[in-house]
Scaffold this motif. Structure first.
Motif, PDB file in Angstrom:
ATOM      1  N   UNK A 155     -16.317  54.441   3.082  1.00 11.81           N
ATOM      2  CA  UNK A 155     -15.934  54.484   4.484  1.00 11.81           C
ATOM      3  C   UNK A 155     -16.019  53.084   5.071  1.00 11.81           C
ATOM      4  N   UNK A 156     -15.468  52.910   6.263  1.00 15.17           N
ATOM      5  CA  UNK A 156     -15.421  51.607   6.901  1.00 15.17           C
ATOM      6  C   UNK A 156     -13.994  51.236   7.225  1.00 15.17           C
ATOM      7  N   UNK A 157     -13.733  49.936   7.399  1.00 16.81           N
ATOM      8  CA  UNK A 157     -12.388  49.464   7.684  1.00 16.81           C
ATOM      9  C   UNK A 157     -11.580  49.379   6.398  1.00 16.81           C
ATOM     10  N   UNK A 158     -10.415  49.979   6.388  1.00 22.63           N
ATOM     11  CA  UNK A 158      -9.570  50.000   5.206  1.00 22.63           C
ATOM     12  C   UNK A 158      -8.118  49.764   5.600  1.00 22.63           C
ATOM     13  N   UNK A 159      -7.345  49.283   4.624  1.00 24.50           N
ATOM     14  CA  UNK A 159      -5.911  49.126   4.795  1.00 24.50           C
ATOM     15  C   UNK A 159      -5.219  50.205   3.981  1.00 24.50           C
ATOM     16  N   UNK A 160      -4.405  51.006   4.651  1.00 27.10           N
ATOM     17  CA  UNK A 160      -3.773  52.127   3.975  1.00 27.10           C
ATOM     18  C   UNK A 160      -2.271  52.122   4.260  1.00 27.10           C
ATOM     19  N   UNK A 189     -13.031  63.877   6.362  1.00 28.59           N
ATOM     20  CA  UNK A 189     -12.833  62.447   6.567  1.00 28.59           C
ATOM     21  C   UNK A 189     -11.964  62.248   7.811  1.00 28.59           C
ATOM     22  N   UNK A 190     -12.319  61.249   8.612  1.00 28.28           N
ATOM     23  CA  UNK A 190     -11.594  60.962   9.841  1.00 28.28           C
ATOM     24  C   UNK A 190     -11.034  59.546   9.785  1.00 28.28           C
ATOM     25  N   UNK A 191      -9.736  59.431  10.020  1.00 27.56           N
ATOM     26  CA  UNK A 191      -9.100  58.133  10.201  1.00 27.56           C
ATOM     27  C   UNK A 191      -9.027  57.823  11.690  1.00 27.56           C
ATOM     28  N   UNK A 192      -9.480  56.651  12.073  1.00 28.43           N
ATOM     29  CA  UNK A 192      -9.316  56.161  13.441  1.00 28.43           C
ATOM     30  C   UNK A 192      -8.358  54.975  13.386  1.00 28.43           C
ATOM     31  N   UNK A 193      -7.281  55.071  14.116  1.00 29.45           N
ATOM     32  CA  UNK A 193      -6.203  54.088  13.998  1.00 29.45           C
ATOM     33  C   UNK A 193      -5.775  53.616  15.376  1.00 29.45           C
ATOM     34  N   UNK A 194      -5.582  52.324  15.500  1.00 24.83           N
ATOM     35  CA  UNK A 194      -5.000  51.759  16.710  1.00 24.83           C
ATOM     36  C   UNK A 194      -3.493  51.671  16.491  1.00 24.83           C
ATOM     37  N   UNK A 195      -2.772  52.598  17.099  1.00 23.02           N
ATOM     38  CA  UNK A 195      -1.341  52.773  16.856  1.00 23.02           C
ATOM     39  C   UNK A 195      -0.543  52.056  17.939  1.00 23.02           C
ATOM     40  N   UNK A 247     -10.032  52.834  10.543  1.00 24.94           N
ATOM     41  CA  UNK A 247     -11.447  53.078  10.347  1.00 24.94           C
ATOM     42  C   UNK A 247     -11.614  54.421   9.678  1.00 24.94           C
ATOM     43  N   UNK A 248     -12.350  54.464   8.540  1.00 24.37           N
ATOM     44  CA  UNK A 248     -12.609  55.712   7.837  1.00 24.37           C
ATOM     45  C   UNK A 248     -14.063  56.104   8.029  1.00 24.37           C
ATOM     46  N   UNK A 249     -14.272  57.346   8.393  1.00 24.68           N
ATOM     47  CA  UNK A 249     -15.640  57.852   8.525  1.00 24.68           C
ATOM     48  C   UNK A 249     -15.710  59.244   7.953  1.00 24.68           C
ATOM     49  N   UNK A 250     -16.916  59.654   7.625  1.00 23.90           N
ATOM     50  CA  UNK A 250     -17.150  60.967   7.015  1.00 23.90           C
ATOM     51  C   UNK A 250     -18.047  61.773   7.929  1.00 23.90           C
TER      52      UNK A 250
END
Length: 305
Positions: free
Chosen positions: A237-242, A263-269, A301-304
């Motif tokens: 988890x953490x900051x990732x590029x997908x 799992x939750x993705x947080x994205x600035x769209x 941002x990926x979190x669990x």
């Protein structure tokens, strides 16, 4: 009926976030070549609008010719203060311009077109997406993103990254079936996107991004471009590029996203990457929190739970 050139609100408002965070130590990756087309029908090529630099520094995206061709609509909307009234005027304009209530006037023969095909308009497509993003309506919308923005679909009922030719053929077949015997359906979607962007600018005039969330059960549902992984190949988890699919559902409510996975993705769209959102047309699209987002490479941002 003339068509535009084909050359290349609500109770639950998404919360704006104006800046995107990026890894400071390495340059942003480009959109992979196998995830894009060389040509599209908007003002930026896919390699730019699909990359991390665009996420951090977005500019308006315009589908070629649509805003100019429908200038009368936007002149009509300009003096209207209430978003709901603007939505009603938009729906009326769509019905009149595309003859949605009189398809014979648009050239469709009543005796040759089945009833369910006659109702295959922009509203049916977005409602169908809400029920099943991997269904026929979802294939039509993903194909629309491919042709307009040059971003290839990465998943539709299974991966479409070249490993399963049968899955790709099924995707193509569903998209073709969804477009068959419709009345300028892709042109309807062009105008839906353009109207959505008009509304976002009016409702968030000082903002460039929305903070959105997506729940999932498996990290493997998305293509992670970072090299650092946890033990046994699991992504930390953490900051990732997908690399996201070319069209994706998000929500403005983190608690709502938790209902769809651990799992939750947080994205600035960036605002220009929002195709439509359910509260865009109050009373016509169900739900309050879903936003449908055009894909590409994103820092998330990926979190669990």
């Amino acid at each position: 009926m003339p068509q535009p050139p084909q050359s290349p609100s609500p109770q639950s408002q998404p919360q704006p976030r104006p800046q995107s965070r990026q890894h400071p130590s390495s340059p942003p990756p480009s959109l992979p070549a196998n995830a894009r087309l060389p040509l599209n029908r908007c003002n930026l090529p896919a390699v730019i609008l699909g990359g991390l630099t665009y996420q951090a520094h977005p500019v308006a995206l315009e589908i070629d010719g649509i805003r100019a061709f429908h200038r009368d609509l936007f002149q009509l909307l300009a003096p209207i203060e209430q978003a709901r009234e603007r939505a009603e005027r938009f729906v009326d304009y769509m019905a009149a311009h595309f003859c949605l209530d009189d398809l014979e006037a648009a050239g469709l023969a009543a005796e040759r077109v089945k009833k369910y095909r006659r109702n295959a308009n922009y509203l049916r497509m977005v409602r169908g997406w809400s029920f099943d993003a991997d269904g026929r309506e979802g294939a039509v919308l993903k194909h629309w993103v491919e042709t307009r923005f040059g971003l290839l679909a990465r998943h539709h009922g299974g991966p479409l990254n070249g490993g399963d030719d049968d899955a790709y053929q099924r995707y193509l077949a569903q998209g073709a079936q969804g477009l068959y015997a419709t009345n300028a359906l892709e042109a309807q979607l062009d105008l839906l996107y353009t109207y959505c962007q008009y509304e976002l600018v009016r409702q968030h005039p000082e903002e460039t991004h929305l903070t959105l969330y997506r729940g999932m059960n498996r990290i493997g549902e998305h293509e992670v471009l970072d090299d650092d992984r946890g033990k046994a190949g699991s992504v930390l988890t953490g900051r990732r590029r997908v690399l996201l699919n070319n069209l994706n559902s998000f929500t403005s409510n983190r608690e709502r996203a938790c209902e769809f996975g651990d799992y939750i993705l947080e994205v600035e769209v960036p605002l220009p990457k929002v195709f439509f959102y359910n509260s865009l047309l109050p009373g016509m699209l169900k739900g309050e929190d879903e936003l449908v987002v055009i894909g590409g490479v994103y820092e998330v941002g990926m979190s669990c739970l």
